[in-house]
Design a protein around this motif. Structure first.
Motif, PDB file in Angstrom:
ATOM      1  N   ARG A 190       0.876  -1.179   0.000  1.00 34.79           N
ATOM      2  CA  ARG A 190       0.000   0.000   0.000  1.00 34.79           C
ATOM      3  C   ARG A 190       0.907   1.220   0.000  1.00 34.79           C
ATOM      4  O   ARG A 190       1.677   1.429   0.951  1.00 34.79           O
ATOM      5  CB  ARG A 190      -0.933   0.020   1.207  1.00 34.79           C
ATOM      6  CG  ARG A 190      -1.897   1.218   1.169  1.00 34.79           C
ATOM      7  CD  ARG A 190      -2.967   1.130   2.235  1.00 34.79           C
ATOM      8  NE  ARG A 190      -3.887   2.249   2.184  1.00 34.79           N
ATOM      9  CZ  ARG A 190      -4.965   2.336   1.407  1.00 34.79           C
ATOM     10  NH1 ARG A 190      -5.249   1.335   0.604  1.00 34.79           N
ATOM     11  NH2 ARG A 190      -5.746   3.388   1.431  1.00 34.79           N
TER      12      ARG A 190
ATOM     13  N   TYR B  25       2.845   0.068   3.657  1.00 34.83           N
ATOM     14  CA  TYR B  25       2.864  -1.339   4.074  1.00 34.83           C
ATOM     15  C   TYR B  25       3.449  -2.180   2.950  1.00 34.83           C
ATOM     16  O   TYR B  25       3.220  -1.920   1.770  1.00 34.83           O
ATOM     17  CB  TYR B  25       1.445  -1.845   4.376  1.00 34.83           C
ATOM     18  CG  TYR B  25       1.396  -3.337   4.675  1.00 34.83           C
ATOM     19  CD1 TYR B  25       1.632  -3.809   5.961  1.00 34.83           C
ATOM     20  CD2 TYR B  25       1.138  -4.265   3.663  1.00 34.83           C
ATOM     21  CE1 TYR B  25       1.608  -5.182   6.225  1.00 34.83           C
ATOM     22  CE2 TYR B  25       1.111  -5.621   3.926  1.00 34.83           C
ATOM     23  CZ  TYR B  25       1.353  -6.072   5.206  1.00 34.83           C
ATOM     24  OH  TYR B  25       1.341  -7.416   5.465  1.00 34.83           O
TER      25      TYR B  25
ATOM     26  N   VAL C  76       5.028  -2.192   8.542  1.00 36.47           N
ATOM     27  CA  VAL C  76       4.144  -1.028   8.508  1.00 36.47           C
ATOM     28  C   VAL C  76       4.997   0.226   8.700  1.00 36.47           C
ATOM     29  O   VAL C  76       5.858   0.269   9.576  1.00 36.47           O
ATOM     30  CB  VAL C  76       3.060  -1.112   9.608  1.00 36.47           C
ATOM     31  CG1 VAL C  76       2.180   0.140   9.600  1.00 36.47           C
ATOM     32  CG2 VAL C  76       2.208  -2.355   9.420  1.00 36.47           C
TER      33      VAL C  76
ATOM     34  N   LEU D 184      -3.558  -1.171  10.513  1.00 39.35           N
ATOM     35  CA  LEU D 184      -3.209  -1.544   9.140  1.00 39.35           C
ATOM     36  C   LEU D 184      -2.649  -2.960   9.069  1.00 39.35           C
ATOM     37  O   LEU D 184      -2.972  -3.720   8.150  1.00 39.35           O
ATOM     38  CB  LEU D 184      -2.194  -0.541   8.574  1.00 39.35           C
ATOM     39  CG  LEU D 184      -1.686  -0.802   7.152  1.00 39.35           C
ATOM     40  CD1 LEU D 184      -2.849  -0.863   6.169  1.00 39.35           C
ATOM     41  CD2 LEU D 184      -0.688   0.274   6.734  1.00 39.35           C
TER      42      LEU D 184
END
Length: 213
Positions: free
Chosen positions: A90, A98, A132, A141
């Motif tokens: 992401r 991430y 993360v 997340l």
């Protein structure tokens, strides 16, 4: 890891002293977890991660002293890609929020540092190297990402269970896995005392199988 920040990560207070102590007196424990995929709750926003979008790794930055450099990580990522491993990412605003990796099937997982090899149970997908970004930690997340990767392990890889590993001192990661229903099946341990190393394995359940390298 902010875009344009080229300052390398620094040693945090006490890290240098800990590094010296590790050479003299150290215990390293890698805990292995297993989660059956018969029942679990997928994330509500199931496709919030991208799968196999390797171009997102252009935003990879080293944020911890024990992470690979940008160049070394790109090389490792290419090796994993060639082996058929799947990348989940992401990225927003020039930052990699991430990243994590999944192997559809893995029959053995070698750890040269611990000098041992772990044999996952049959029909196991393996999730590893999940990170993360520091700016978004504590926002759930990691848990959402693992749910999505577990969903793909079940629906795409047709896996019966998922294996993960975490070092014993990584309390946050272990807590998230346990919250998602993973259970500890065993550990590989390296103990160092004044230059002498001892390797051992501790099985918690029968699924945990290891061997020396």
């Amino acid at each position: 890891m902010d875009k344009g920040c080229l300052v390398p990560p620094r040693w945090r207070p006490g890290e240098l002293a800990r590094a010296v102590r590790r050479r003299l007196w150290h215990r390293l424990e890698l805990c292995f977890y297993l989660r059956a995929l018969t029942t679990f709750t997928p994330p509500a926003d199931a496709r919030f991660l991208r799968r196999d979008c390797f171009e997102d790794l252009q935003y990879y930055r080293r944020t911890e002293v024990d992470q690979l450099s940008e160049t070394a990580y790109q090389q490792e990522a290419q090796r994993r890609r060639a082996a058929g491993y799947h990348l989940y990412t992401r990225a927003e605003g020039g930052r990699l929020l991430y990243y994590g990796w999944m192997v559809d099937r893995q029959e053995r997982s070698e750890d040269p540092q611990l000098g041992q090899v772990f044999f996952p149970p049959p029909r196991s997908s393996v999730i590893f190297d999940c990170v993360v970004h520091p700016a978004v930690r504590g926002q759930g997340l990691y848990q959402r990402a693992l749910r999505l990767m577990m969903l793909d392990a079940r629906d795409i890889a047709d896996a019966a269970q998922v294996c993960m590993g975490a070092f014993a001192d990584n309390v946050i990661s272990r807590h998230v896995m346990e919250k998602l229903g993973f259970h500890h099946i065993g550990s590989m341990v390296l103990t160092r005392r004044f230059g002498l190393s001892r390797r051992s394995a501790v099985a918690v359940t029968p699924e945990f199988r290891t061997a020396r390298l």
